[in-house]
Scaffold this motif. Sequence first.
Motif, PDB file in Angstrom:
ATOM      1  N   GLY A 201       0.792  -1.238   0.000  1.00 29.14           N
ATOM      2  CA  GLY A 201       0.000   0.000   0.000  1.00 29.14           C
ATOM      3  C   GLY A 201       0.813   1.271   0.000  1.00 29.14           C
ATOM      4  N   THR A 202       2.118   1.175  -0.249  1.00 26.76           N
ATOM      5  CA  THR A 202       2.954   2.383  -0.177  1.00 26.76           C
ATOM      6  C   THR A 202       3.160   3.060  -1.528  1.00 26.76           C
ATOM      7  OG1 THR A 202       5.013   1.158  -0.492  1.00 26.76           O
ATOM      8  CG2 THR A 202       4.243   1.430   1.776  1.00 26.76           C
ATOM      9  N   LEU A 203       2.718   2.398  -2.621  1.00 30.87           N
ATOM     10  CA  LEU A 203       2.943   2.967  -3.958  1.00 30.87           C
ATOM     11  C   LEU A 203       1.651   3.279  -4.697  1.00 30.87           C
ATOM     12  CD1 LEU A 203       5.864   0.667  -5.241  1.00 30.87           C
ATOM     13  CD2 LEU A 203       6.041   2.922  -4.160  1.00 30.87           C
ATOM     14  N   GLY A 204       0.537   2.792  -4.181  1.00 36.22           N
ATOM     15  CA  GLY A 204      -0.736   2.990  -4.846  1.00 36.22           C
ATOM     16  C   GLY A 204      -1.744   2.022  -4.270  1.00 36.22           C
ATOM     17  N   THR A 435      22.422   0.358   0.177  1.00 35.76           N
ATOM     18  CA  THR A 435      22.217   0.328  -1.274  1.00 35.76           C
ATOM     19  C   THR A 435      20.812  -0.157  -1.605  1.00 35.76           C
ATOM     20  OG1 THR A 435      24.567  -0.124  -1.604  1.00 35.76           O
ATOM     21  CG2 THR A 435      23.108  -0.617  -3.443  1.00 35.76           C
ATOM     22  N   GLU A 436      20.425  -1.272  -0.990  1.00 35.37           N
ATOM     23  CA  GLU A 436      19.110  -1.856  -1.291  1.00 35.37           C
ATOM     24  C   GLU A 436      17.976  -0.944  -0.818  1.00 35.37           C
ATOM     25  OE1 GLU A 436      18.763  -6.003  -0.687  1.00 35.37           O
ATOM     26  OE2 GLU A 436      16.588  -5.964  -0.440  1.00 35.37           O
ATOM     27  N   ARG A 437      18.095  -0.450   0.405  1.00 30.39           N
ATOM     28  CA  ARG A 437      17.051   0.453   0.901  1.00 30.39           C
ATOM     29  C   ARG A 437      17.012   1.732   0.078  1.00 30.39           C
ATOM     30  NH1 ARG A 437      18.251   1.995   6.203  1.00 30.39           N
ATOM     31  NH2 ARG A 437      20.235   0.901   6.038  1.00 30.39           N
ATOM     32  N   GLY A 438      18.197   2.173  -0.379  1.00 21.98           N
ATOM     33  CA  GLY A 438      18.262   3.376  -1.199  1.00 21.98           C
ATOM     34  C   GLY A 438      17.478   3.227  -2.499  1.00 21.98           C
ATOM     35  N   VAL A 439      17.637   2.075  -3.148  1.00 22.93           N
ATOM     36  CA  VAL A 439      16.895   1.838  -4.388  1.00 22.93           C
ATOM     37  C   VAL A 439      15.395   1.861  -4.110  1.00 22.93           C
ATOM     38  CG1 VAL A 439      16.403   0.162  -6.209  1.00 22.93           C
ATOM     39  CG2 VAL A 439      18.763   0.528  -5.478  1.00 22.93           C
ATOM     40  N   MET A 440      14.989   1.183  -3.035  1.00 22.94           N
ATOM     41  CA  MET A 440      13.552   1.145  -2.714  1.00 22.94           C
ATOM     42  C   MET A 440      13.031   2.542  -2.363  1.00 22.94           C
ATOM     43  SD  MET A 440      13.062  -2.422  -0.641  1.00 22.94           S
ATOM     44  CE  MET A 440      13.820  -3.962  -1.223  1.00 22.94           C
ATOM     45  N   ARG A 441      13.825   3.276  -1.609  1.00 25.16           N
ATOM     46  CA  ARG A 441      13.380   4.611  -1.204  1.00 25.16           C
ATOM     47  C   ARG A 441      13.245   5.534  -2.413  1.00 25.16           C
ATOM     48  NH1 ARG A 441      17.462   6.147   1.750  1.00 25.16           N
ATOM     49  NH2 ARG A 441      17.299   4.527   3.323  1.00 25.16           N
ATOM     50  N   ARG A 442      14.165   5.379  -3.358  1.00 24.60           N
ATOM     51  CA  ARG A 442      14.061   6.232  -4.559  1.00 24.60           C
ATOM     52  C   ARG A 442      12.813   5.882  -5.375  1.00 24.60           C
ATOM     53  NH1 ARG A 442      19.666   5.528  -7.165  1.00 24.60           N
ATOM     54  NH2 ARG A 442      20.104   4.170  -5.383  1.00 24.60           N
ATOM     55  N   ILE A 443      12.455   4.597  -5.408  1.00 22.34           N
ATOM     56  CA  ILE A 443      11.223   4.211  -6.103  1.00 22.34           C
ATOM     57  C   ILE A 443      10.016   4.805  -5.388  1.00 22.34           C
ATOM     58  CG2 ILE A 443       9.728   2.249  -6.671  1.00 22.34           C
ATOM     59  CD1 ILE A 443      12.329   0.601  -7.102  1.00 22.34           C
ATOM     60  N   LYS A 444      10.028   4.705  -4.064  1.00 25.46           N
ATOM     61  CA  LYS A 444       8.924   5.268  -3.269  1.00 25.46           C
ATOM     62  C   LYS A 444       8.783   6.774  -3.529  1.00 25.46           C
ATOM     63  CE  LYS A 444       6.153   6.095   0.355  1.00 25.46           C
ATOM     64  NZ  LYS A 444       4.714   5.797   0.301  1.00 25.46           N
ATOM     65  N   LEU A 445       9.890   7.478  -3.484  1.00 25.73           N
ATOM     66  CA  LEU A 445       9.836   8.935  -3.702  1.00 25.73           C
ATOM     67  C   LEU A 445       9.402   9.280  -5.119  1.00 25.73           C
ATOM     68  CD1 LEU A 445      13.002  10.186  -1.794  1.00 25.73           C
ATOM     69  CD2 LEU A 445      10.617  10.824  -1.333  1.00 25.73           C
ATOM     70  N   ALA A 446       9.815   8.458  -6.064  1.00 19.65           N
ATOM     71  CA  ALA A 446       9.467   8.734  -7.459  1.00 19.65           C
ATOM     72  C   ALA A 446       7.965   8.577  -7.695  1.00 19.65           C
ATOM     73  CB  ALA A 446      10.247   7.803  -8.388  1.00 19.65           C
ATOM     74  N   LEU A 447       7.369   7.551  -7.080  1.00 21.77           N
ATOM     75  CA  LEU A 447       5.952   7.287  -7.346  1.00 21.77           C
ATOM     76  C   LEU A 447       5.030   8.010  -6.368  1.00 21.77           C
ATOM     77  CD1 LEU A 447       5.804   3.556  -8.427  1.00 21.77           C
ATOM     78  CD2 LEU A 447       6.493   5.578  -9.673  1.00 21.77           C
TER      79      LEU A 447
END
Lengths: 459, 459
Positions: A201-204, A435-447
Motif C-alpha cells: 500500500g505504499t505505492l498505490g 544500497t538496497e534500501r536506497g533503491v527502494m526509497r528512490r522508487i517510493k519517492l518517485a511514485l
Amino acid sequence: MDALISRLTAALGPAAVLTEPHDIAPYGEDWRGLYRNTPRAVLRPADTAGVAAAVALCAAAGVAIVPQGGNTSMVAGGIPSAPDAEIVLSLARLNRLRSVDRAGLTLVVEAGMTLRAAQLAAEAAGALLPLSISSEGSAQIGGVIATNAGGNNTLRFGNARDLVLGLEVVLPDGAIWHGLRALRKDNTGYALRQLFAGSEGTLGIITAAVLKLSPAPRERATCLVGLASVAAVLDLFARFRDEDDAALYAFEYISGTAMEINLRHMPDGRLPLGQSAAHYALIELATTRRNAALRTTIEAVLGDALEAGLIEDAAIALSEAQRLAFWALREHVSESQKREGASIKNDVSVPVASVPALLDRAATMLAKTYPDARMAAFGHIGDGNIHLNVITTADPEALMADVNAIVADLGGSFSAEHGVGLVKRAAFGQWRDETERGVMRRIKLALDPGGGMGPGKVF
Amino acid sequence: MDALISRLTAALGPAAVLTEPHDIAPYGEDWRGLYRNTPRAVLRPADTAGVAAAVALCAAAGVAIVPQGGNTSMVAGGIPSAPDAEIVLSLARLNRLRSVDRAGLTLVVEAGMTLRAAQLAAEAAGALLPLSISSEGSAQIGGVIATNAGGNNTLRFGNARDLVLGLEVVLPDGAIWHGLRALRKDNTGYALRQLFAGSEGTLGIITAAVLKLSPAPRERATCLVGLASVAAVLDLFARFRDEDDAALYAFEYISGTAMEINLRHMPDGRLPLGQSAAHYALIELATTRRNAALRTTIEAVLGDALEAGLIEDAAIALSEAQRLAFWALREHVSESQKREGASIKNDVSVPVASVPALLDRAATMLAKTYPDARMAAFGHIGDGNIHLNVITTADPEALMADVNAIVADLGGSFSAEHGVGLVKRAAFGQWRDETERGVMRRIKLALDPGGGMGPGKVF
C-alpha cells in the motif's frame, strides 16, 4: 480536515465517509491486537472512480491514506501508522467479480472480494485459484496481492505475486493505471504489476486484478506423518519432490510442541496416528490426471521411507472428511498458540537445506537464553519458510533479534511471507543494506513524492 | 573520452578495453542485421568489481553504457542506440558457475554464462533449468534475464523473470546491489529482482543470478499433429491442459505456410506425417513420475480428438532421435524464414482464447492490403503468443501497424517475449498510455538520474 471531509462526502456520498469514533475505531485495530491506531476518518468508496476521487482529494489536502482490505495482516499492515495519523480507505465495497475466462483460465476480480469468494468463483468455473491462507475467509484480494501473501500452495504455484497477470491501480495522485491485461506474456517495459504486488500500500491502491487460474484437480491425496528429526522431514520432502514435484501441492511442517499445544486447544483435535512424534509433516498431492492413484504414490514413497528408517508413523486420509480433519490440525495451530498464552511470532525463511540447522540452533539458543521459552515451530518447510513461534513472556524485541541473528547467518530472511508492515520496520532497516534500501526509497519517492500512501509502512 | 579510456584501462587492464575499429565494430551490429551502431569503445571486465569500477568511471565522465550479453536480441537490445553513442560493456568474461544446491534446487551463475551452459550445469546436478530459447547456445544469462526471455517452456514454468530467486546488480552509479538470496520466499520490501528482470539494461547491469531449478524429468513424450483450423489447435490445447496441465511442458504452433517454407530450407527437413496440413501443433509432455506412460496419455487425448473430428493426422516420437527431429522442425522456422527472403516479425500476444480471431483477422487484412504477403505464423500458442511473421517486401512500419491494430483490438500486446529494445520504441509510445509510461519514466529517472544506462532503449 473538515473541509476535506466535506469534499469527500460530496464526492463519495455520506454513507461512504465515516467519522464517528465508534464507527472508525475498529479500522484502527489490527487483528493480533498489537496496535490501536484510530484513523482520522474511514472512506468506503463503491468503485474505482470513487477510490480515485478520494485519493486525489486527500492528496490535494496533504492528508495521507492507508488502504485496508480484510485487515488480517500479521504485521499491522492495514491500519494507520499512529493514532489519528491517516485516513483509512477501505476497499470492502469493491467486491465484484468482473469476469471469468475458463478457456484462458483467468479471473478478473475487484480488490474487496475475499480470497475465499474468489476461490469459489474459480471453482464455479471448473478451475482452481491456487492460493490458500488461513485467513482466506476475510482476507481480501487487494490486500492479498499488496502483501504478496504466501500460504499452503506456494510450493507448487508461487506467492500471490506469481498469480497476478494484470492490475488496476489508483496511483498516489489519483490517476488510474489501467493494467488489467489478461496476457500470459507481455514484455513491454518495467514489471509494474510485480512492483505493486508486495508494496504494502505504499505505492498505490490496487482496485482490481486479473488472476491466473489452473484447471481444477480431479484427485487429491493427503497424509500426516510422524518423524524423529527435522532432517528426516526434509529428506522425506526431497523424496516426494523428486518423485512427482508437479503433484506436490503442499508439504507442511508441525513441530511436536506445536502439535501438542494444538491438540490441547482444538475442540475436536485428535492425532490420527498411533503415537505422538517429535515432528510432523502434512503432505498433499493433487493432479488433474484421471486415475492417477495418488494414494498409491504416497504409499510407495512412505513405504520406502519407512524401510529406510526415516519415518515413525503415518496416516493417509481415506475420505474428504479425514482430509479436512488433517488440514484442520494445520490451520488451527495459530489459534491454539493464541489461546496458550503470550507468543512471539518469527516468520522466517532460509534456503531449504538449512532448515534443520535453523531449528537446531534456535532450540539451543532458546534453552540457553530464555529458560521459560517453548519453541512451537511450524510452517511451509518445502519453501524453507518456518513460523518459528516461541511461547514465552520474554521481551519480543530481544528474542526476535536473537532468532534473526541465526537466520541472517544462514542467509535467510526476517519476513518470508508476512511482509514488513509496522511490526518489522526496524528489522528492515537493520537487514537490508543502504544500497538496497536506497533503491527502494528512490522508487517510493518517485511514485509517491508527497508521501501520502501508507506512510510508516515498510520503511 | 581519451582521459576516460586511460582511467578504464588503468582500472580493468588493457586487454579489457577495446577501441580499435575492427575490434569494436561487431559489438555494434545486431544479429538480425538491422543496425550498425558502432560503440565508442568496448569494455570486457572480468568480474563484478570490474563492472562496478567501469560503471562508476563512465558515470563520472558522463558517458553512457549499454550492457551486452550474447547479442541475440530480436529487438536490437544489446547494441548502442546510435553510431558512436555509447560504450558497450560486455559481460562475456563473467561466465563462472558460482554454486549449485541440488537439495535446494538453485543454481548461482554469472551473467556471461550462456543459457546452454547453465542448462548443462543444472543437468550435471540432476536437475532441470526449465528455460529454452532458440538462441540458447549464445544467449547469456544476464541478457536472458534483462530481457525476461520466454521460449518453449513458459507455458509450464514461466518466463526468465519467474525463475530468478536473486540477483547481483551493478547500479547506474557503480554501487553493487547484493541481492543474491537463494530463498523461495522473502517478503521484505519492493520486488527489485522482478524490476531489474525485463528492464533491458536501463536500470542497472545484472552480474549474477540465483536461478530456480526443477527436478529433472524421468520421461518425455512428444507428438506432432496436423489440424484443419486454429480453433482446432486451441481445442486440442485445452484437452491436453485439462488432462494433465502439470505435464504439459510445451504446446507450440506452426502454420502450414511456416512449415512449408521450413521444409524447403531445412537440409534434412521431413514432415513425419502422411500428409501436409493447414496447421500443426508440436506437443511435449514431461514428468518426474516413474512409469508415467506419457505416450499412453498422448494416445488417449489424440484418440478422443480424432474421434471428435478435431485432428487430421498425428505422429508420436518413438525415440529420442525422433523427438529431436520434431523439435528441429520447430527450432528451424526462424532460420528458414530468413532464407526465404524479406520478412516482418510480429511477436504479439492476445488472451489465449483470442488466437483464432487474431490469425483470421490478420489473414483477411493481409490479403486485402498486402497482396504479395505470405503469413508464416508460429509460436507459443498455449501462452497466446504468436510470432505473426509475414514474408513480404511491404513497408515494415505500415504492416506492423496494421497487425498491431488487430492485436490491440483483442486486448493484446505488441511484444510478448522479445521486449522493446530499439526496434519497438515507437510502438511502446503508442500502446502504453501516459499514466503507465509516466510511472516507468519516474522509476527510470529515480534509479538512473544521469541517464547513463542503456539510453534510447524501451523509452
